[in-house]
Design an enzyme around this catalytic site. Structure first.
Site, mmCIF file in Angstrom:
data_model
loop_
_atom_site.group_PDB
_atom_site.id
_atom_site.type_symbol
_atom_site.label_atom_id
_atom_site.label_comp_id
_atom_site.label_asym_id
_atom_site.label_seq_id
_atom_site.Cartn_x
_atom_site.Cartn_y
_atom_site.Cartn_z
ATOM 1 N N GLY A 175 14.537 10.129 -36.007
ATOM 2 C CA GLY A 175 14.011 10.724 -34.787
ATOM 3 C C GLY A 175 14.853 10.352 -33.579
ATOM 4 O O GLY A 175 14.990 11.137 -32.631
ATOM 5 N N ALA A 176 15.419 9.153 -33.619
ATOM 6 C CA ALA A 176 16.232 8.723 -32.478
ATOM 7 C C ALA A 176 17.513 9.543 -32.387
ATOM 8 O O ALA A 176 18.007 9.822 -31.295
ATOM 9 C CB ALA A 176 16.546 7.231 -32.589
ATOM 10 N N GLY B 162 0.814 -1.218 0.000
ATOM 11 C CA GLY B 162 0.000 0.000 0.000
ATOM 12 C C GLY B 162 0.840 1.258 0.000
ATOM 13 O O GLY B 162 1.692 1.465 -0.872
ATOM 14 N N GLY B 163 0.609 2.098 1.026
ATOM 15 C CA GLY B 163 1.328 3.366 1.114
ATOM 16 C C GLY B 163 2.830 3.172 1.188
ATOM 17 O O GLY B 163 3.605 4.022 0.736
HETATM 18 C C1 HXC Z 1 -1.811 -3.005 11.217
HETATM 19 C C2 HXC Z 1 -0.361 -4.650 10.569
HETATM 20 C C3 HXC Z 1 -0.450 -4.222 9.222
HETATM 21 C C4 HXC Z 1 -1.284 -3.100 8.944
HETATM 22 C C5 HXC Z 1 0.897 -5.891 9.317
HETATM 23 N N1 HXC Z 1 0.471 -5.684 10.571
HETATM 24 N N2 HXC Z 1 0.344 -5.013 8.472
HETATM 25 N N3 HXC Z 1 -1.031 -4.038 11.546
HETATM 26 N N4 HXC Z 1 -1.945 -2.526 9.968
HETATM 27 N N5 HXC Z 1 -1.393 -2.601 7.707
HETATM 28 C C6 HXC Z 1 0.846 -6.420 11.758
HETATM 29 C C7 HXC Z 1 0.284 -7.830 11.783
HETATM 30 O O1 HXC Z 1 -1.018 -7.816 12.293
HETATM 31 C C8 HXC Z 1 1.258 -8.506 12.729
HETATM 32 O O2 HXC Z 1 0.945 -8.133 14.051
HETATM 33 C C9 HXC Z 1 2.582 -7.829 12.407
HETATM 34 O O3 HXC Z 1 2.245 -6.604 11.760
HETATM 35 C C10 HXC Z 1 3.442 -8.636 11.466
HETATM 36 O O4 HXC Z 1 2.646 -9.004 10.340
HETATM 37 P P1 HXC Z 1 2.610 -10.484 9.761
HETATM 38 O O5 HXC Z 1 1.434 -10.565 8.881
HETATM 39 O O6 HXC Z 1 2.729 -11.462 10.889
HETATM 40 O O7 HXC Z 1 3.961 -10.520 8.931
HETATM 41 P P2 HXC Z 1 4.257 -11.200 7.529
HETATM 42 O O8 HXC Z 1 3.701 -12.589 7.522
HETATM 43 O O9 HXC Z 1 5.704 -11.018 7.298
HETATM 44 O O10 HXC Z 1 3.411 -10.369 6.454
HETATM 45 C C11 HXC Z 1 3.709 -9.012 6.230
HETATM 46 C C12 HXC Z 1 2.624 -8.362 5.320
HETATM 47 C C13 HXC Z 1 1.235 -8.673 5.880
HETATM 48 C C14 HXC Z 1 2.780 -8.940 3.889
HETATM 49 C C15 HXC Z 1 2.942 -6.868 5.230
HETATM 50 O O11 HXC Z 1 1.224 -8.330 7.264
HETATM 51 C C16 HXC Z 1 0.158 -7.915 5.189
HETATM 52 O O12 HXC Z 1 -0.280 -8.280 4.110
HETATM 53 N N6 HXC Z 1 -0.318 -6.833 5.847
HETATM 54 C C17 HXC Z 1 -1.416 -6.049 5.304
HETATM 55 C C18 HXC Z 1 -1.004 -5.274 4.093
HETATM 56 C C19 HXC Z 1 -2.042 -4.321 3.643
HETATM 57 O O13 HXC Z 1 -2.990 -4.697 2.938
HETATM 58 N N7 HXC Z 1 -1.958 -3.065 4.160
HETATM 59 C C20 HXC Z 1 -2.907 -2.020 3.947
HETATM 60 C C21 HXC Z 1 -2.389 -1.206 2.831
HETATM 61 S S1 HXC Z 1 -3.497 0.075 2.417
HETATM 62 P P3 HXC Z 1 1.054 -9.168 15.276
HETATM 63 O O14 HXC Z 1 0.767 -8.328 16.458
HETATM 64 O O15 HXC Z 1 0.073 -10.228 15.023
HETATM 65 O O16 HXC Z 1 2.457 -9.654 15.209
HETATM 66 C C22 HXC Z 1 -2.543 1.414 2.443
HETATM 67 C C23 HXC Z 1 -3.219 2.602 1.930
HETATM 68 C C24 HXC Z 1 -2.275 3.743 1.760
HETATM 69 O O17 HXC Z 1 -1.408 1.381 2.801
HETATM 70 C C25 HXC Z 1 -2.648 4.591 0.618
HETATM 71 C C26 HXC Z 1 -2.247 3.989 -0.685
HETATM 72 C C27 HXC Z 1 -2.511 4.841 -1.855
#
Ligand code: HXC
Length: 519
Positions: free
Chosen positions: A409-410, A176-177
């Site tokens: 052109g190149a 994401g961000g």
């Molecule tokens: C809150 C989060 C988090 C998030 C991870 N964690 N991403 N907490 N918000 N976005 C937390 C997990 O709950 C976990 O907490 C710890 O971080 C480690 O994550 P894991 O999943 O155990 O690690 P891993 O298996 O290595 O996977 C990493 C990951 C996955 C691929 C990043 O966590 C994931 O897919 N996260 C969500 C990604 C996502 O969709 N984010 C939103 C993006 S939207 P605990 O306490 O259980 O250890 C965005 C919008 C911005 O960013 C604007 C864009 C234009």
């Protein structure tokens, strides 16, 4: 002293305890997990990146204010991002380093505020901004506050753009961000084990039904070779920090400064090896990086986007101690033709160099733009025009060396005299023409060839004639489109002298809000 008043020793002890607890991030277990995965922690990364003992942290005690989803009172040390200032080779930088051991490095309101504070400090002090990304993106529990936080990071990325260099390191999973903010910076360095994507494999499967791994969609092979999002691939965290330090060595700290000047050789002797470095037969290929290595100081060339659009080579080097940006056609890949990706790659680099006062040296050996339905449907007109635009808009010293082919052109797009190149020099092997001899003869002498007693022999004769008259640098030189034709051995000396002469170049353009590069 009354019993309820703590002594200064007790207060310092309490301070040290707090500091130690916060500096441990998400705790030893998570640090061990990070290490087991071959990664460093945020603080270890900073220690590797910066000069020894130069880090001055800010925001260590910052805490989130979220009360949703069980977050009330939940400790998030430093709110998952370590921020501060330090130096690289004695030059000031500001940085933010996300800490995956704390809530997966996810970015909430305070986390983003810390990053923005560093960005603004970069702007105020004219120092590069570096961000080490290792984050799940917007912190889900903080909802709109985390989205708003990222929005402010994006906004400030744009405010810094073109004022101070911005470098992103991708050192873990970045979603994401955590992927979009790097995309707004100037350079992205990704480690082999890291990945970056807007939506990960599970979301892709849910929405489109496609099954891919995180590595396939966001690993360096995908984001460098296919998408061209990444500029450098690092073996691991330490290598990423080394790449970042090396990159900074070519760059000024801000747009009002010149890049750092290194030592120069006293005299530059002719390099006879250059006279034979390229095959005279224009159908034979060679690796243009061998030419670059002979022209720059200590053969030290930092190639950018090495594995993307390999038909054009871009990167940083120094000539007599001065930083230059090199743009070179690569005859070893697709004969060095310009296509959509090559145009995008080069145009972006040209604009970076122009923004940061880095002179451009262009090495030309180009057969043309790539013909084809795919290229036309993909918008080669729009993308190729980016090169014309970027070179024309650039006001830094522009020096072009035509080594061999320079067609159509190149030829114009590779910083020709008409795009306001300050100096265009040519090797005697240059062929500057609207198109190659074979194609030209087939178009303009079609009837003569058809009517000839021996059409094949006639065609060869006309090709030889065309080559003799037009596939040379002399027609262009007589029209003053080439300033000089030189022996290749003299090129390094010529470039060094030209860079010296052009150092004080100032060019004034019409005032406008901004030009409209075809995106
Ligand atoms: C809150 C989060 C988090 C998030 C991870 N964690 N991403 N907490 N918000 N976005 C937390 C997990 O709950 C976990 O907490 C710890 O971080 C480690 O994550 P894991 O999943 O155990 O690690 P891993 O298996 O290595 O996977 C990493 C990951 C996955 C691929 C990043 O966590 C994931 O897919 N996260 C969500 C990604 C996502 O969709 N984010 C939103 C993006 S939207 P605990 O306490 O259980 O250890 C965005 C919008 C911005 O960013 C604007 C864009 C234009």
């Amino acid at each position: 002293m009354p019993e309820h008043i703590k002594s200064i020793e007790e207060k310092i002890e309490e301070l040290n305890r707090k500091r130690e607890r916060i500096q441990l991030g998400g705790g030893q277990e998570r640090i061990d997990k990070q290490h087991a995965g071959g990664s460093l922690t945020a603080r270890e990364r900073i220690a590797v990146l910066l000069d020894q003992d130069s880090f001055l942290e800010s925001g260590l005690f910052a805490e989130h204010r979220c009360t949703n989803f069980g977050m009330q009172g939940k400790p998030m040390p430093a709110d998952g991002v370590v921020t501060g200032a330090g130096s690289v080779d004695g030059r000031l930088v500001h940085l933010a380093c996300q800490d995956f051991t704390v809530g997966g490095g996810s970015a909430g309101e305070v986390h983003c505020r810390k990053i923005v504070q560093m960005m603004q400090a970069s702007l105020k002090t004219g120092s590069p901004f570096i961000v080490v990304n290792d984050s799940g993106g917007a912190r889900i529990q903080e909802g709109i506050e985390s989205l708003s936080g990222y929005g402010q990071v994006f906004y400030n990325n744009v405010m810094l753009s073109g004022v101070v260099p911005q470098i992103s390191l991708i050192c873990g999973p970045c979603a994401g961000g955590a992927a979009y903010s790097p995309a707004l910076t100037d350079f992205i360095i990704q480690t082999r084990s890291a990945c970056m994507f807007i939506t990960g494999p599970s979301v892709i499967k849910a929405v489109t039904g496609e099954e891919v791994t995180a590595e396939e969609i966001g690993g360096p092979a995908a984001q460098m070779n296919i998408s061209g999002v990444v500029h450098f691939v690092a073996e691991d965290d330490r290598d990423a920090m080394a790449i970042c330090r090396r990159l900074l060595s070519f760059l000024p700290s801000n747009n009002l400064e010149d890049p750092p000047q290194w030592d120069a050789e006293e005299i530059i002797l002719p390099d006879k090896y250059l006279n034979t470095i390229i095959p005279v037969d224009s159908r034979q290929s060679y690796d243009v990086r061998d030419v670059v290595a002979r022209l720059v100081d200590r053969a030290d060339f930092m190639e950018v986007q090495e594995h993307f659009a390999r038909n054009i080579v871009i990167g940083f080097a120094r000539i007599q101690g001065r930083s230059v940006g090199i743009v070179a056609n690569q005859p070893a890949v697709m004969a060095g033709v310009l296509d959509i990706d090559a145009s995008d790659k080069a145009a972006r680099f040209i604009r970076f160099c122009n923004a940061f006062n880095i002179p451009l040296v262009t090495l030309v050996d180009v057969p043309g733009f790539l013909p084809g339905v795919e290229q036309e449907y993909g918008g080669i007109i729009r993308h190729g025009a980016k090169m014309l635009f970027a070179y024309s808009a650039a006001t830094v010293p522009k020096i072009t060396v035509v080594m061999r082919k320079a067609y159509g052109g190149a030829y114009l797009a590779m910083c020709s005299k008409d795009l306001d190149a300050d100096r265009v020099i040519s090797w005697p092997t240059a062929e500057i023409a609207v198109m190659g001899a074979e194609g030209a003869v087939d178009v303009i002498f079609r009837n003569e060839i058809r009517k000839a007693d021996d059409p094949k022999a006639k065609r060869q004769e006309l090709i030889a004639e065309y080559k003799e008259s037009f596939s040379t640098p002399y027609a262009a030189a007589s029209a003053m489109k080439v300033d000089d034709v030189i022996e290749p051995a003299e090129t390094r000396r010529y470039l060094a002298m030209s860079l010296d002469i052009l150092h004080s170049k100032r060019e004034f353009r019409p005032q406008k809000k901004h030009g409209l590069i075809p995106l």
